[in-house]
Write an enzyme that holds these catalytic residues in place. Structure first.
Site, PDB file in Angstrom:
ATOM      1  CG  ASP A  22      -2.072   0.970   1.072  1.00 39.11           C
ATOM      2  OD1 ASP A  22      -2.310   1.456  -0.052  1.00 39.11           O
ATOM      3  OD2 ASP A  22      -2.738   1.258   2.075  1.00 39.11           O
ATOM      4  CG  ASN A  55      -7.157  -3.316  -6.010  1.00 36.64           C
ATOM      5  OD1 ASN A  55      -6.202  -3.998  -5.659  1.00 36.64           O
ATOM      6  ND2 ASN A  55      -7.638  -2.341  -5.243  1.00 36.64           N
TER       7      ASN A  55
HETATM    8  C1  FPP Z   1      -1.998  -0.202  -3.402  1.00 38.09           C
HETATM    9  O1  FPP Z   1      -1.454   1.090  -3.300  1.00 38.09           O
HETATM   10  C2  FPP Z   1      -1.358  -0.899  -4.520  1.00 38.09           C
HETATM   11  C3  FPP Z   1      -2.004  -1.593  -5.487  1.00 38.09           C
HETATM   12  C4  FPP Z   1      -3.479  -1.768  -5.529  1.00 38.09           C
HETATM   13  C5  FPP Z   1      -1.250  -2.199  -6.614  1.00 38.09           C
HETATM   14  C6  FPP Z   1      -0.014  -2.953  -6.242  1.00 38.09           C
HETATM   15  C7  FPP Z   1       0.621  -3.426  -7.482  1.00 38.09           C
HETATM   16  C8  FPP Z   1       1.927  -3.400  -7.768  1.00 38.09           C
HETATM   17  C9  FPP Z   1       2.964  -2.944  -6.829  1.00 38.09           C
HETATM   18  C10 FPP Z   1       2.373  -3.786  -9.148  1.00 38.09           C
HETATM   19  C11 FPP Z   1       2.676  -5.201  -9.432  1.00 38.09           C
HETATM   20  C12 FPP Z   1       3.154  -6.023  -8.326  1.00 38.09           C
HETATM   21  C13 FPP Z   1       4.054  -7.045  -8.375  1.00 38.09           C
HETATM   22  C14 FPP Z   1       4.137  -7.898  -7.195  1.00 38.09           C
HETATM   23  C15 FPP Z   1       4.944  -7.336  -9.519  1.00 38.09           C
HETATM   24  P1  FPP Z   1      -2.340   2.356  -3.679  1.00 38.09           P
HETATM   25  O2  FPP Z   1      -2.124   2.674  -5.101  1.00 38.09           O
HETATM   26  O3  FPP Z   1      -3.754   2.113  -3.294  1.00 38.09           O
HETATM   27  O4  FPP Z   1      -1.676   3.442  -2.800  1.00 38.09           O
HETATM   28  P2  FPP Z   1      -2.378   4.760  -2.231  1.00 38.09           P
HETATM   29  O5  FPP Z   1      -3.180   4.324  -1.046  1.00 38.09           O
HETATM   30  O6  FPP Z   1      -1.222   5.605  -1.867  1.00 38.09           O
HETATM   31  O7  FPP Z   1      -3.219   5.354  -3.314  1.00 38.09           O
END
Ligand code: FPP
Length: 248
Positions: free
Chosen positions: A26, A74
């Site tokens: 996150d 998501n």
């Molecule tokens: C949550 O942070 C993150 C996600 C929903 C996506 C995570 C995906 C990756 C890191 C890419 C691929 C992963 C791998 C393992 C190769 P957010 O975007 O909700 O953060 P925020 O709360 O700051 O908006």
């Protein structure tokens, strides 16, 4: 390897390490926003960080790392963001296939892969097949994963098997676990959530029954091996009783 760990056994091995660490990735969006970059730049950095932390876990002797990369919820994100995350996952798996012979990391995808593109599904199959012979360290990526969805699917599959006479007798926790995406994987010992939120967000609901939780404000792309060391130190100071008492 970080110097923070002091407890070693006679063979010089680190003791008291969590066998299985689970992480909610996150804070990617906020990391990007702070830098005036598009949210997708945060996901790029987040996926690079997954690579760094997985390698670190493997090097210090953690056996399983499970990360929450994309939840069943998501899909509600803007299509460009969903597309960018899927592309990154594809890139990661593609590169993993190339480096597997060197890295010896067993990979598993946990979640409903049927909703993914045919290209991504075939990469998932390929990575899992090539790496299944490796042991020592396993990286699990939760993709189109939801804890409630996993439980419902497991219950339906068991009921179906029972109706068809493929299983009989009482449904135990052990049998139920074998119907989950995580079948055969020990429950996480330590669950880490970077990014400042303190909730489970439908992640490994069944499996985290006795996991130790660790929260930090550090955003996932900024989360370093040093931060992991800190989380492990906190974990090692916890008194895990699994519902029992220490000195009865
Ligand atoms: C949550 O942070 C993150 C996600 C929903 C996506 C995570 C995906 C990756 C890191 C890419 C691929 C992963 C791998 C393992 C190769 P957010 O975007 O909700 O953060 P925020 O709360 O700051 O908006």
């Amino acid at each position: 390897m970080a110097a923070i760990f002091s407890k070693k056994n006679a063979a010089g091995e680190l003791t008291g390490l969590p066998r299985h660490i689970a992480i909610i990735l996150d804070g990617n969006g906020r990391w990007a926003k702070k830098r005036g970059l598009p949210r997708t730049a945060g996901h790029v950095e987040g996926s690079e960080n997954f690579r760094r932390i997985a390698t670190y876990c493997k090097n210090i002797g953690v056996e399983y790392l499970t990360v929450y990369a994309f939840s069943t919820e998501n899909w509600k994100r803007p299509p460009e963001e969903v597309g960018a995350i899927m592309k990154l996952l594809g890139k990661y798996l593609h590169e993993a296939v190339d480096t597997m012979a060197k890295d010896h990391i067993r990979m598993k995808i946990l979640g409903d892969v049927s909703a993914l593109s045919p290209e991504l599904r075939s990469l998932v199959d390929k990575t899992e097949k090539i790496s299944q012979g490796y042991d020592g360290f396993q990286a699990n990526i939760c993709l189109n994963y939801g804890g409630r969805d996993e439980i419902i699917r497991a219950a339906s599959r068991w009921a179906q098997d029972a109706a068809e006479g493929k299983v009989s007798g009482e449904l135990t926790e052990e049998i139920f676990s074998s119907y989950l995406y995580s079948a055969g994987i020990p429950d996480p010992d330590l669950l880490i959530r970077p990014g400042g939120e303190q909730r489970i967000s439908n992640f490994l609901l069944w499996q985290c029954a006795y996991s130790e939780f660790y929260y930090t404000d550090t955003l996932w792309p900024d989360f370093t091996p040093n931060d992991l060391d800190k989380a492990i130190e906190v974990y090692r100071s916890r008194d895990r009783r699994f519902g029992g008492v220490k000195n009865p």
